[in-house]
Write an enzyme that holds these catalytic residues in place. Sequence first.
Site, PDB file in Angstrom:
ATOM      1  N   LYS A  22       0.838  -1.209   0.000  1.00 48.17           N
ATOM      2  CA  LYS A  22       0.000   0.000   0.000  1.00 48.17           C
ATOM      3  C   LYS A  22       0.873   1.260   0.000  1.00 48.17           C
ATOM      4  CE  LYS A  22      -1.674   1.665   4.037  1.00 48.17           C
ATOM      5  NZ  LYS A  22      -1.313   3.084   4.195  1.00 48.17           N
ATOM      6  N   ASN A  23       1.885   1.281   0.861  1.00 46.29           N
ATOM      7  CA  ASN A  23       2.670   2.514   1.010  1.00 46.29           C
ATOM      8  C   ASN A  23       3.614   2.775  -0.165  1.00 46.29           C
ATOM      9  OD1 ASN A  23       1.368   3.031   3.352  1.00 46.29           O
ATOM     10  ND2 ASN A  23       3.104   2.654   4.712  1.00 46.29           N
ATOM     11  N   CYS A 116      -5.390  12.889  13.600  1.00 49.68           N
ATOM     12  CA  CYS A 116      -5.121  11.498  13.257  1.00 49.68           C
ATOM     13  C   CYS A 116      -5.043  10.708  14.552  1.00 49.68           C
ATOM     14  CB  CYS A 116      -3.802  11.422  12.504  1.00 49.68           C
ATOM     15  SG  CYS A 116      -3.239   9.755  12.224  1.00 49.68           S
ATOM     16  N   ARG A 121       0.857  14.307  13.433  1.00 47.41           N
ATOM     17  CA  ARG A 121       1.247  14.137  12.033  1.00 47.41           C
ATOM     18  C   ARG A 121       1.204  15.437  11.223  1.00 47.41           C
ATOM     19  NH1 ARG A 121      -0.839   8.394   9.909  1.00 47.41           N
ATOM     20  NH2 ARG A 121       1.056   8.555   8.667  1.00 47.41           N
ATOM     21  N   ASP A 307       5.113   0.681  11.981  1.00 46.12           N
ATOM     22  CA  ASP A 307       3.914  -0.009  11.473  1.00 46.12           C
ATOM     23  C   ASP A 307       3.843  -1.472  11.908  1.00 46.12           C
ATOM     24  OD1 ASP A 307       3.065   2.298  10.279  1.00 46.12           O
ATOM     25  OD2 ASP A 307       3.584   1.720   8.230  1.00 46.12           O
ATOM     26  N   LEU A 329       8.227   7.259  16.882  1.00 49.80           N
ATOM     27  CA  LEU A 329       7.791   8.066  15.737  1.00 49.80           C
ATOM     28  C   LEU A 329       6.473   8.790  15.956  1.00 49.80           C
ATOM     29  CD1 LEU A 329       8.944   5.841  12.785  1.00 49.80           C
ATOM     30  CD2 LEU A 329       9.744   8.092  13.373  1.00 49.80           C
ATOM     31  N   ARG A 399      -8.439  -0.347   5.183  1.00 45.17           N
ATOM     32  CA  ARG A 399      -7.625   0.678   4.515  1.00 45.17           C
ATOM     33  C   ARG A 399      -6.339   0.074   3.971  1.00 45.17           C
ATOM     34  NH1 ARG A 399      -5.578   4.639   8.186  1.00 45.17           N
ATOM     35  NH2 ARG A 399      -4.292   4.876   6.360  1.00 45.17           N
TER      36      ARG A 399
HETATM   37  C1  UD1 Z   1       4.523   6.980   6.470  1.00 42.22           C
HETATM   38  C2  UD1 Z   1       3.700   5.733   6.269  1.00 42.22           C
HETATM   39  C3  UD1 Z   1       3.191   5.217   7.608  1.00 42.22           C
HETATM   40  C4  UD1 Z   1       4.354   5.042   8.583  1.00 42.22           C
HETATM   41  C5  UD1 Z   1       5.207   6.295   8.667  1.00 42.22           C
HETATM   42  C6  UD1 Z   1       6.463   6.100   9.489  1.00 42.22           C
HETATM   43  C7  UD1 Z   1       2.742   6.065   4.068  1.00 42.22           C
HETATM   44  C8  UD1 Z   1       1.545   6.368   3.258  1.00 42.22           C
HETATM   45  N1  UD1 Z   1       2.587   6.072   5.399  1.00 42.22           N
HETATM   46  O1  UD1 Z   1       3.669   7.975   7.037  1.00 42.22           O
HETATM   47  O2  UD1 Z   1       2.540   3.978   7.382  1.00 42.22           O
HETATM   48  O3  UD1 Z   1       3.843   4.741   9.861  1.00 42.22           O
HETATM   49  O4  UD1 Z   1       5.618   6.718   7.355  1.00 42.22           O
HETATM   50  O5  UD1 Z   1       7.221   5.074   8.980  1.00 42.22           O
HETATM   51  O6  UD1 Z   1       3.808   5.796   3.544  1.00 42.22           O
HETATM   52  N2  UD1 Z   1       6.692  14.797  10.635  1.00 42.22           N
HETATM   53  C9  UD1 Z   1       6.756  16.134  10.938  1.00 42.22           C
HETATM   54  N3  UD1 Z   1       6.493  17.035   9.932  1.00 42.22           N
HETATM   55  C10 UD1 Z   1       6.214  16.647   8.658  1.00 42.22           C
HETATM   56  C11 UD1 Z   1       6.151  15.282   8.351  1.00 42.22           C
HETATM   57  C12 UD1 Z   1       6.407  14.371   9.372  1.00 42.22           C
HETATM   58  O7  UD1 Z   1       7.007  16.523  12.068  1.00 42.22           O
HETATM   59  O8  UD1 Z   1       5.996  17.523   7.796  1.00 42.22           O
HETATM   60  C13 UD1 Z   1       6.945  13.795  11.710  1.00 42.22           C
HETATM   61  C14 UD1 Z   1       5.735  12.932  12.010  1.00 42.22           C
HETATM   62  O9  UD1 Z   1       4.864  13.542  12.931  1.00 42.22           O
HETATM   63  C15 UD1 Z   1       6.375  11.677  12.563  1.00 42.22           C
HETATM   64  C16 UD1 Z   1       7.668  11.569  11.746  1.00 42.22           C
HETATM   65  O10 UD1 Z   1       7.914  12.875  11.235  1.00 42.22           O
HETATM   66  O11 UD1 Z   1       6.717  11.846  13.916  1.00 42.22           O
HETATM   67  C17 UD1 Z   1       7.614  10.587  10.612  1.00 42.22           C
HETATM   68  O12 UD1 Z   1       6.454  10.834   9.839  1.00 42.22           O
HETATM   69  P1  UD1 Z   1       6.380  10.502   8.291  1.00 42.22           P
HETATM   70  O13 UD1 Z   1       7.548   9.658   7.886  1.00 42.22           O
HETATM   71  O14 UD1 Z   1       6.136  11.761   7.542  1.00 42.22           O
HETATM   72  O15 UD1 Z   1       5.067   9.607   8.221  1.00 42.22           O
HETATM   73  P2  UD1 Z   1       4.103   9.511   6.996  1.00 42.22           P
HETATM   74  O16 UD1 Z   1       4.891   9.760   5.750  1.00 42.22           O
HETATM   75  O17 UD1 Z   1       2.878  10.301   7.251  1.00 42.22           O
END
Ligand code: UD1
Length: 420
Positions: A22-23, A116, A121, A307, A329, A399
Amino acid sequence: MDYLKAQSVDSLKGTINISGAKNASLPLIAMTILAKNSVNIKNLPHVADIRTLLKLLTNLGAKVDFLDEKVVVDTKPLHETKATYDIVKTMRASILVLGPILARFGHCEVSLPGGCAIGQRPIDLHLKALEQMGAQIEIKAGYIEARAPKGLQGCNIIFDKITVTGTANIVMAAALANGKTTITNAAREPEVVQLCEVLNESGVTIDGIGTAVLTVHGTAGELINIPEFSIIPDRIEAGTYLCAGAITKSKITLTNVEPKHLGAVLAKLEEMGSSFTLTEDSITIHPAKKIKPVKIITQEYPAFPTDMQAQFMALATQADGVSIIEERLFENRFMHVSELQRMGADITLNAHTATVNGKTKLSGTDVMATDLRASSALVLAALVANGETNIHRIYHLDRGYDALEKKLGGVGADIQRLSE
Ligand code: UD1
């Protein structure tokens, strides 16, 4: 609304075929916005998040055809550039269209994703990087409004934190930018690697694929020709079924899997007493005589994935001894704890750390899925709980898991999907 009724099982036996990730699929579908051709995608999983993103693209004007073995996405007719709240609220990863739409059209509006279940997030890192590339960004009435009338400019981006969808978004934006973009502290997840590899095959040179420093050579606005590709296997689905084998002390085989994407998960399962036979694309788990406790810290790839945290917590309830699970995370990713406790698990929470005292006898009862991976942890617990477990709110599970009850049913589990 559907729910799952699961009975405990003595053991599982047989083979489970793993679906596409999915990801990986989500950014690769968003990437089709950059194409000048119709793109053939094979091995997409049948899960709600994929349907949601394809619906978002069709709402924007793209054409999506479902053929036997592949999905064909034609974004040539795409003309709308606004991703509205009704879709974005159901799937945060909709933010992945921001980079490619902005890069292609010079403007884009995406609803802010909102809250969320697993934590705040934020998407500040996506927006900051796009601003560095020359985009003007405003937040107005719940929407991100991004403009780059002269196109995006290559630059040096250093992410303060590793972000998976943030890296994917900026790689896609950089693909059509003027000049070269260097992304430092980039995510190295296999799903990001596949996005970069497919872009590379489409004529966008990307250096450093699979490392923390990516350099993307932009096409200065020219759309790209994307060849057919097949989505990599879902390492989290595979990890979940390995936990099903481990918790029921069963021998099961997973096919269409990529063992090298599961290094940290296999290592922890080995510490807990399981052993494996690996081929290039299959994993057979051999049961542990006794499940041993474990220490887990969730971190970015290649370390242990967040995950898989909930599923390992379910498994730790059956280990002989005290397991420690630290979530690094997402601040709120322990919603499954109270549901596991309702089934009899002995878990104490202290800020970001869960202490699981095993082994406890679990009892079947009514429980509620709270997020995608938490749902699968409850299914795992149900496999070994006395009696019957009813898992409610499984729209979370749908999902991201392709036919979970059928796949587990195929190896001997008794799980029925019913309507409330
Ligand atoms: C993706 C995965 C999700 C997985 C996560 C961490 C997809 C669709 N989803 O989510 O399944 O659990 O990676 O491996 O691929 N952060 C910030 N600011 C930002 C973006 C992120 O502070 O602009 C923080 C987040 O709150 C979190 C960390 O960075 O603490 C990692 O988040 P991120 O890697 O962005 O997660 P997703 O990409 O949303």
